[in-house]
Enzyme design. Structure first.
Site, PDB file in Angstrom:
ATOM      1  CE  LYS A 177     -23.685 -66.017 -39.000  1.00 30.71           C
ATOM      2  NZ  LYS A 177     -22.684 -65.232 -38.216  1.00 30.71           N
ATOM      3  N   PRO A 178     -23.993 -66.331 -33.841  1.00 30.09           N
ATOM      4  CG  PRO A 178     -22.184 -66.132 -32.322  1.00 30.09           C
ATOM      5  CD  PRO A 178     -22.707 -66.922 -33.082  1.00 30.09           C
ATOM      6  CB  ALA A 179     -23.675 -60.431 -35.112  1.00 28.60           C
ATOM      7  CD  GLU A 252     -38.950 -60.336 -34.735  1.00 26.60           C
ATOM      8  OE1 GLU A 252     -39.492 -59.374 -34.789  1.00 26.60           O
ATOM      9  OE2 GLU A 252     -40.062 -61.199 -34.162  1.00 26.60           O
ATOM     10  CG  LEU A 253     -36.800 -59.623 -41.540  1.00 31.43           C
ATOM     11  CD1 LEU A 253     -37.209 -59.847 -42.815  1.00 31.43           C
ATOM     12  CD2 LEU A 253     -35.499 -60.214 -41.402  1.00 31.43           C
ATOM     13  CB  CYS A 286     -34.918 -53.402 -35.223  1.00 31.26           C
ATOM     14  SG  CYS A 286     -35.532 -54.024 -33.632  1.00 31.26           S
TER      15      CYS A 286
HETATM   16  P1  NAP Z   1     -27.438 -58.568 -41.005  1.00 32.03           P
HETATM   17  O1  NAP Z   1     -26.390 -58.257 -41.931  1.00 32.03           O
HETATM   18  O2  NAP Z   1     -28.729 -59.073 -41.928  1.00 32.03           O
HETATM   19  O3  NAP Z   1     -26.598 -59.858 -40.322  1.00 32.03           O
HETATM   20  C1  NAP Z   1     -27.562 -60.632 -39.159  1.00 32.03           C
HETATM   21  C2  NAP Z   1     -26.868 -61.961 -38.986  1.00 32.03           C
HETATM   22  O4  NAP Z   1     -26.929 -62.639 -40.101  1.00 32.03           O
HETATM   23  C3  NAP Z   1     -25.440 -61.890 -39.125  1.00 32.03           C
HETATM   24  O5  NAP Z   1     -24.890 -62.853 -37.950  1.00 32.03           O
HETATM   25  C4  NAP Z   1     -25.035 -62.054 -40.290  1.00 32.03           C
HETATM   26  O6  NAP Z   1     -23.401 -62.542 -40.229  1.00 32.03           O
HETATM   27  C5  NAP Z   1     -25.864 -63.055 -40.717  1.00 32.03           C
HETATM   28  N1  NAP Z   1     -25.744 -63.289 -42.149  1.00 32.03           N
HETATM   29  C6  NAP Z   1     -25.518 -62.687 -43.224  1.00 32.03           C
HETATM   30  N2  NAP Z   1     -25.655 -63.200 -44.296  1.00 32.03           N
HETATM   31  C7  NAP Z   1     -26.128 -64.424 -44.020  1.00 32.03           C
HETATM   32  C8  NAP Z   1     -26.261 -65.711 -44.845  1.00 32.03           C
HETATM   33  N3  NAP Z   1     -26.276 -65.490 -46.107  1.00 32.03           N
HETATM   34  N4  NAP Z   1     -26.702 -66.825 -44.243  1.00 32.03           N
HETATM   35  C9  NAP Z   1     -26.736 -66.755 -43.057  1.00 32.03           C
HETATM   36  N5  NAP Z   1     -26.144 -65.810 -41.982  1.00 32.03           N
HETATM   37  C10 NAP Z   1     -25.948 -64.553 -42.523  1.00 32.03           C
HETATM   38  O7  NAP Z   1     -28.089 -57.556 -39.945  1.00 32.03           O
HETATM   39  P2  NAP Z   1     -27.190 -56.756 -38.915  1.00 32.03           P
HETATM   40  O8  NAP Z   1     -26.404 -55.648 -39.741  1.00 32.03           O
HETATM   41  O9  NAP Z   1     -26.220 -57.599 -38.200  1.00 32.03           O
HETATM   42  O10 NAP Z   1     -28.374 -56.234 -38.110  1.00 32.03           O
HETATM   43  C11 NAP Z   1     -29.068 -54.959 -38.276  1.00 32.03           C
HETATM   44  C12 NAP Z   1     -30.279 -55.208 -38.746  1.00 32.03           C
HETATM   45  O11 NAP Z   1     -31.036 -56.086 -38.060  1.00 32.03           O
HETATM   46  C13 NAP Z   1     -31.316 -54.132 -39.062  1.00 32.03           C
HETATM   47  O12 NAP Z   1     -31.763 -54.050 -40.235  1.00 32.03           O
HETATM   48  C14 NAP Z   1     -32.155 -54.263 -37.761  1.00 32.03           C
HETATM   49  O13 NAP Z   1     -33.434 -53.487 -37.965  1.00 32.03           O
HETATM   50  C15 NAP Z   1     -32.186 -55.597 -37.620  1.00 32.03           C
HETATM   51  N6  NAP Z   1     -32.932 -56.008 -36.412  1.00 32.03           N
HETATM   52  C16 NAP Z   1     -34.197 -56.318 -36.258  1.00 32.03           C
HETATM   53  C17 NAP Z   1     -34.767 -56.610 -35.026  1.00 32.03           C
HETATM   54  C18 NAP Z   1     -36.193 -57.090 -35.011  1.00 32.03           C
HETATM   55  O14 NAP Z   1     -36.401 -57.944 -33.653  1.00 32.03           O
HETATM   56  N7  NAP Z   1     -36.988 -56.880 -35.940  1.00 32.03           N
HETATM   57  C19 NAP Z   1     -33.950 -56.673 -33.858  1.00 32.03           C
HETATM   58  C20 NAP Z   1     -32.574 -56.339 -34.150  1.00 32.03           C
HETATM   59  C21 NAP Z   1     -32.000 -55.977 -35.404  1.00 32.03           C
HETATM   60  P3  NAP Z   1     -22.400 -61.748 -41.194  1.00 32.03           P
HETATM   61  O15 NAP Z   1     -22.418 -60.350 -40.362  1.00 32.03           O
HETATM   62  O16 NAP Z   1     -21.250 -62.550 -40.791  1.00 32.03           O
HETATM   63  O17 NAP Z   1     -22.581 -61.741 -42.622  1.00 32.03           O
END
Ligand code: NAP
Length: 482
Positions: A177-179, A252-253, A286
């Site tokens: 599932k991509p963003a 990876e958060l 991140c």
């Molecule tokens: P996010 O809001 O957590 O969303 C990530 C993915 O999860 C999206 O595809 C989102 O879809 C999905 N998602 C949300 N709620 C879900 C649920 N209940 N069940 C299943 N999937 C769900 O994060 P983001 O804003 O896209 O990305 C930014 C974050 O990612 C930052 O905190 C960044 O630091 C972190 N990040 C970490 C790394 C690493 O390697 N540690 C790398 C890149 C990014 P929806 O948008 O449709 O809800």
């Protein structure tokens, strides 16, 4: 199939299927706010079918040799590299980052496929010398099974191959599932996998309702592992829910990276690298610098040089070759930067440069430096995910390391110094999964990338990344000794 028909389909069991509902999601260009296309909005039903396809495909894929699986990954790598310019344009159009960065990301995404194409042949086991006679002890690595993969929008291409590369090399099958902001890069990657000869059902793509797709992946007993990149809040939720079936999990958060610049640092290098770390992908990374600690003895020189360099950055559409910084992903991202900046200003922060959203279409914000940052400011405690760079001074090595560690996050940290002993001491004491010493480029296919504390569990990259997708089965063989 037209592009519109393609994007309004989901990829299940080797074919692009129109979804059962008439729901679609509109994808916008964050630089112009114009509609790019509409994408299928799948949910629980589509996810169940995707899981079934991945489950059915698992015996065939997992029983192929690593070399055979590697050939498909290698072909996908070649196709990605042949199309790098086109894929970069797709990525920039949906995500916003400048074309040069997008090309770098697609190249890096392809490199993950190349590396895991090779690594697929190297899933070694172990032979353990038994303490007693009449016994042989083997450890056999075997693929975990069907994997549910969920990726974010900030790296729409490389986050996918960094998960699917090792999963597929290990012999797992997957549902991705991509963003919702950036599904087009995912669709292009799946087209490439199909052309590369991926057997049907091995990988499946469901765009749409995050909660429904996520819940279906979590509730299915057939899905043995969840691999997720995204926010800590969603990661915690997935971890809790995975407990119901005791699924394996790799997360990876978020991060809140400190940069420590000692007074013996090469200031030219430290300013250029701090700038690159903070403003790459407009701060939506991140591992990007979220707070800079600079030794009091060099603060004036550091700030002046940094300001000069930041003032040369050009903000504009990522498709314009002159742009160094593209738009932020959406309105909420702009609001977050504004609110952290207002909080800093109200607590005495001094805006050295930038500080304003840029009027007009698109989510643009000036690259901003704030001096005099204090521990009470929100930006010194929370991930910004935008072009805001706070600077605080320090004098004492122990104190600055303690401040750098004083957070629940533990993804990446950086130190700049020309003193080897100080570099080693600091790197060893920083409570982070990744540390850059006079270096900010950390991700590489051959190296283990991942956070500690609330920044995640598990690694991506290197043989460590493939290990996540392998169970280690212990086989004890009783034999009659002569
Ligand atoms: P996010 O809001 O957590 O969303 C990530 C993915 O999860 C999206 O595809 C989102 O879809 C999905 N998602 C949300 N709620 C879900 C649920 N209940 N069940 C299943 N999937 C769900 O994060 P983001 O804003 O896209 O990305 C930014 C974050 O990612 C930052 O905190 C960044 O630091 C972190 N990040 C970490 C790394 C690493 O390697 N540690 C790398 C890149 C990014 P929806 O948008 O449709 O809800």
């Amino acid at each position: 199939m037209t592009f519109q028909e393609l994007t309004q389909s989901i990829y299940i069991n080797g074919s692009w299927e129109p979804i059962d509902t008439d729901q679609v999601e509109t994808i916008y260009n964050p630089a112009t706010l114009e509609e790019i296309t509409k994408v299928a909005y799948g949910g629980a039903d589509e996810t169940k079918r995707a899981i079934k396809a991945a489950t059915d495909a698992f015996p065939l894929w997992s029983e192929m040799t690593g070399r055979e699986r590697g050939k498909v990954l290698y072909k996908a790598h070649e196709l990605m590299m042949e199309r790098v310019d086109y894929l970069a344009e797709v990525l920039t159009t949906e995500q916003g980052k400048p074309l040069a960065e997008a090309k770098g990301e697609v190249t890096s995404a392809a490199q993950f496929l190349l590396w895991y194409a090779e690594e697929a042949s190297r899933a070694y086991g172990e032979v353990i010398p038994s303490a007693t006679k009449g016994k042989r002890m083997l450890v056999i690595p075997q693929p975990v099974g069907v994997v549910g993969a969920i990726t974010p929008w900030n790296f729409p291409s490389s986050m996918i191959t960094r998960k699917l590369g090792p999963a597929l090399a290990a012999g797992c099958t997957a549902v991705l599932k991509p963003a919702p902001e950036t599904p087009l890069s995912a669709i292009e990657i799946f087209k490439i996998f199909a052309e590369a000869g991926m057997p049907k059902g091995v990988i499946n793509l469901v765009t749409g309702d995050a909660k429904a797709i996520g819940q279906t992946l979590l509730e299915s007993k057939d899905v043995k592992m969840i691999t997720f990149t995204g926010s800590t809040a969603v990661g915690k939720y997935l971890m809790r829910e995975s407990a119901n079936h005791v699924k394996k999990i790799s997360l990876e958060l978020g991060g809140h990276a400190p940069i420590i610049v000692y007074d013996d640092a090469d200031i030219d290098k430290a300013t250029s690298m701090s700038l690159a770390s903070k403003f790459r992908n407009n701060g939506q990374t991140c591992v990007c610098a979220n707070r800079i600690y600079v030794h009091e003895n060099i603060i004036d020189e550091f700030t002046t040089m940094l300001k000069e360099k930041v003032n040369k950055l050009k903000v504009g559409s990522g498709l314009d070759a002159n742009s160094d910084i593209g738009p932020l992903i959406n309105e909420q991202a702009i609001a977050k930067v504004k609110s952290q900046l207002e909080d800093a200003a109200s607590k005495g922060g001094e805006i050295v440069t930038g500080g304003n959203a840029i009027e007009g279409a698109g989510h643009f914000f000036e690259p901003t430096i704030v001096a005099g940052a204090t521990d009470e400011m929100v930006m010194m405690n929370e991930e910004t995910f935008g072009p805001l760079m706070p600077i605080q001074t320090f004098t004492d090595e122990d104190a600055v390391i303690a401040k750098a560690n004083d957070t629940d996050y533990g993804l990446a940290a950086y130190v700049f110094t020309e003193n080897l002993s100080k570099a080693v001491r600091t790197a060893e004491r920083l409570e982070y999964g990744l540390v850059g010493v006079n270096e900010i480029a950390l991700a590489a296919p051959e190296a283990p990338f991942g956070g500690i504390k609330q920044s995640g569990v598990g690694k991506e990259g290197g043989h460590h990344g493939m290990d996540e997708f392998l169970e280690k089965k212990y086989v004890a063989i009783g034999i009659d000794e002569k």
